[in-house]
Design a protein around this motif. Structure first.
Motif, PDB file in Angstrom:
ATOM      1  N   ALA A 159      35.129  -3.175  77.632  1.00  0.00           N
ATOM      2  CA  ALA A 159      34.207  -3.559  77.077  1.00  0.00           C
ATOM      3  C   ALA A 159      33.832  -3.016  76.013  1.00  0.00           C
ATOM      4  O   ALA A 159      34.484  -1.980  75.998  1.00  0.00           O
ATOM      5  N   TYR A 160      32.940  -2.700  75.388  1.00  0.00           N
ATOM      6  CA  TYR A 160      32.965  -1.846  73.727  1.00  0.00           C
ATOM      7  C   TYR A 160      31.759  -2.204  73.571  1.00  0.00           C
ATOM      8  O   TYR A 160      30.752  -3.056  74.123  1.00  0.00           O
ATOM      9  N   VAL A 161      31.243  -0.775  73.517  1.00  0.00           N
ATOM     10  CA  VAL A 161      29.782  -0.532  72.853  1.00  0.00           C
ATOM     11  C   VAL A 161      30.096   0.177  71.582  1.00  0.00           C
ATOM     12  O   VAL A 161      30.369   2.013  71.909  1.00  0.00           O
ATOM     13  N   PRO A 162      29.116  -0.093  70.961  1.00  0.00           N
ATOM     14  CA  PRO A 162      28.721   1.557  69.824  1.00  0.00           C
ATOM     15  C   PRO A 162      28.825   2.065  70.673  1.00  0.00           C
ATOM     16  O   PRO A 162      27.298   2.704  71.468  1.00  0.00           O
ATOM     17  N   GLN A 163      29.564   3.748  70.035  1.00  0.00           N
ATOM     18  CA  GLN A 163      28.973   4.617  70.088  1.00  0.00           C
ATOM     19  C   GLN A 163      27.896   5.313  69.562  1.00  0.00           C
ATOM     20  O   GLN A 163      26.749   6.198  70.319  1.00  0.00           O
ATOM     21  N   ALA A 164      27.044   4.952  68.678  1.00  0.00           N
ATOM     22  CA  ALA A 164      25.538   4.962  67.799  1.00  0.00           C
ATOM     23  C   ALA A 164      24.378   4.736  68.973  1.00  0.00           C
ATOM     24  O   ALA A 164      23.744   5.709  69.117  1.00  0.00           O
ATOM     25  N   LEU A 165      24.745   3.939  69.675  1.00  0.00           N
ATOM     26  CA  LEU A 165      23.782   3.577  70.886  1.00  0.00           C
ATOM     27  C   LEU A 165      23.622   4.478  72.359  1.00  0.00           C
ATOM     28  O   LEU A 165      23.163   4.469  72.324  1.00  0.00           O
ATOM     29  N   CYS A 166      25.330   4.651  72.454  1.00  0.00           N
ATOM     30  CA  CYS A 166      25.243   5.294  73.508  1.00  0.00           C
ATOM     31  C   CYS A 166      26.307   6.009  73.438  1.00  0.00           C
ATOM     32  O   CYS A 166      27.116   6.173  74.549  1.00  0.00           O
ATOM     33  N   PRO A 167      25.691   7.325  72.615  1.00  0.00           N
ATOM     34  CA  PRO A 167      26.296   9.131  72.389  1.00  0.00           C
ATOM     35  C   PRO A 167      27.195   9.309  73.507  1.00  0.00           C
ATOM     36  O   PRO A 167      28.654  10.121  73.168  1.00  0.00           O
ATOM     37  N   ARG A 168      26.416   9.349  74.561  1.00  0.00           N
ATOM     38  CA  ARG A 168      26.833  10.144  75.923  1.00  0.00           C
ATOM     39  C   ARG A 168      27.786   9.505  76.713  1.00  0.00           C
ATOM     40  O   ARG A 168      27.671   9.490  77.956  1.00  0.00           O
ATOM     41  N   LEU A 169      27.641   8.395  76.686  1.00  0.00           N
ATOM     42  CA  LEU A 169      28.916   7.214  77.326  1.00  0.00           C
ATOM     43  C   LEU A 169      30.175   8.107  78.464  1.00  0.00           C
ATOM     44  O   LEU A 169      30.920   8.247  77.405  1.00  0.00           O
ATOM     45  N   ASP A 170      29.985   7.746  79.841  1.00  0.00           N
ATOM     46  CA  ASP A 170      31.087   8.303  80.297  1.00  0.00           C
ATOM     47  C   ASP A 170      31.905   7.801  81.820  1.00  0.00           C
ATOM     48  O   ASP A 170      30.692   7.011  82.137  1.00  0.00           O
ATOM     49  N   SER A 171      33.012   8.112  82.252  1.00  0.00           N
ATOM     50  CA  SER A 171      32.986   7.180  83.458  1.00  0.00           C
ATOM     51  C   SER A 171      32.112   8.141  84.357  1.00  0.00           C
ATOM     52  O   SER A 171      31.896   7.042  85.541  1.00  0.00           O
ATOM     53  N   ALA A 172      31.326   9.107  84.558  1.00  0.00           N
ATOM     54  CA  ALA A 172      30.671   9.318  85.418  1.00  0.00           C
ATOM     55  C   ALA A 172      29.646   8.830  86.294  1.00  0.00           C
ATOM     56  O   ALA A 172      29.678   8.888  86.924  1.00  0.00           O
ATOM     57  N   ASN A 173      29.076   8.546  84.780  1.00  0.00           N
ATOM     58  CA  ASN A 173      28.124   7.913  84.848  1.00  0.00           C
ATOM     59  C   ASN A 173      27.891   6.478  85.056  1.00  0.00           C
ATOM     60  O   ASN A 173      26.960   5.511  85.950  1.00  0.00           O
ATOM     61  N   LEU A 174      29.441   5.553  85.040  1.00  0.00           N
ATOM     62  CA  LEU A 174      29.487   4.376  85.170  1.00  0.00           C
ATOM     63  C   LEU A 174      30.111   3.919  86.561  1.00  0.00           C
ATOM     64  O   LEU A 174      30.158   3.160  87.221  1.00  0.00           O
ATOM     65  N   GLU A 175      30.180   5.102  87.121  1.00  0.00           N
ATOM     66  CA  GLU A 175      31.069   4.795  88.272  1.00  0.00           C
ATOM     67  C   GLU A 175      29.492   4.697  89.032  1.00  0.00           C
ATOM     68  O   GLU A 175      29.863   4.108  90.381  1.00  0.00           O
ATOM     69  N   SER A 176      28.881   4.710  89.116  1.00  0.00           N
ATOM     70  CA  SER A 176      27.415   5.004  90.125  1.00  0.00           C
ATOM     71  C   SER A 176      26.324   3.811  89.255  1.00  0.00           C
ATOM     72  O   SER A 176      25.263   3.921  90.680  1.00  0.00           O
ATOM     73  N   THR A 177      26.351   3.911  88.478  1.00  0.00           N
ATOM     74  CA  THR A 177      26.061   2.547  88.102  1.00  0.00           C
ATOM     75  C   THR A 177      25.958   1.649  87.139  1.00  0.00           C
ATOM     76  O   THR A 177      27.228   1.694  86.530  1.00  0.00           O
ATOM     77  N   SER A 178      25.541   0.291  86.289  1.00  0.00           N
ATOM     78  CA  SER A 178      26.152  -0.613  85.473  1.00  0.00           C
ATOM     79  C   SER A 178      25.835  -0.064  84.315  1.00  0.00           C
ATOM     80  O   SER A 178      25.352   0.667  83.964  1.00  0.00           O
TER      81      SER A 178
END
Length: 264
Positions: A159-178
């Motif tokens: 999956a690809y998401v613009p970094q400008a849209l979500c600057p702080r995206l990381d595996s920690a928050n993706l493991e607990s939320t969609s």
């Protein structure tokens, strides 16, 4: 997470043929369907919605009355309105639930899960850049994961998401939320439309190893794109699914068509 801020991130379309109360209802159902608002969480007050959108009290009350009548909200005297999911979960089978691989796995009776294979920043190029409407070289988050049913791989997804849209995206928050919930909470953008293209392929050695099956096995390539309430691209993905574990069903009737994923 501020539900009012998410609901009001974009203005309602007063020129639309869709009544304002239904547009507002759709925003709230988006938050529920993507898991951003869970059962028991408070909804904004009627007064707050009236002031934020400039709506009449009758419009907001009609929206909330529909949500209550359909089982998505409950009123508590003196406390306000709260999310209350219908006992029959299939009533929440909007496009988010129908095309969601996790929801398809859950409907099959299996336990959905994900195995993260990595998250990194990559330069946008080719189909991903075009799909997301960004310039070549723009930084994108690449989320590499396996979708699991009872710990067994069903889909390998990038999956690809613009970094400008979500600057702080990381595996920690993706493991607990969609992923959609992460996008909504960080950017305020809600997914309003999903587009998918599905084609039949056979697995090469690498994909067969990841999906724990034999090279040359039948598979589906699922290219998807999620759009926000104003039509802006939020996320795009390429999934390789085992054809013996997942199928796509489409129904046509006089009112249009619908599709859903089914895990077997």
């Amino acid at each position: 997470m501020d539900a009012l801020a998410l609901i009001s991130h974009d203005a309602l379309d007063e020129s639309s043929s869709v009544p304002l109360y239904r547009q507002l209802k759709h925003r709230i159902l988006q938050l529920i369907a993507t898991g951003t608002l869970g059962a028991g969480e408070a909804l904004p007050t009627e007064q707050a919605l009236c002031e934020t959108f400039g709506l009449s009290r009758a419009t907001v009350r009609r929206c909330y009355r529909d949500l209550v009548d359909e089982g998505y909200a409950a009123r508590r005297r003196g406390r306000g309105s709260f999310v209350s999911l219908p006992a029959e979960s299939s009533r929440l089978d909007t496009i988010y639930q129908q095309v969601s691989t996790s929801s398809a796995i859950g409907r099959s009776g299996a336990r959905p899960g994900s195995r993260f294979l990595g998250i990194k920043v990559v330069p946008a190029a080719g189909a991903a850049a075009r799909s997301l409407g960004v310039a070549d070289g723009a930084p994108l988050w690449e989320i590499n994961r396996l979708r699991l049913a009872d710990k067994n791989p069903v889909v390998h997804e990038l999956a690809y998401v613009p970094q400008a849209l979500c600057p702080r995206l990381d595996s920690a928050n993706l493991e607990s939320t969609s992923l959609y919930q992460c996008i909504a909470e960080e950017s305020g953008e809600l997914s309003s439309r999903t587009e998918e293209f599905v084609e039949a392929i056979t697995l090469d050695r690498r994909e067969a190893r990841l999906l724990e099956t034999s090279p040359g096995s039948a598979a589906l390539r699922i290219v998807a794109r999620s759009l926000g309430t104003q039509g802006q691209p939020l996320e795009t993905s390429v999934g390789i699914a085992r054809a013996d574990r997942l199928r796509v069903e489409t129904a046509y009737d006089i009112d249009g068509s619908s599709a859903r994923k089914v895990v077997v």
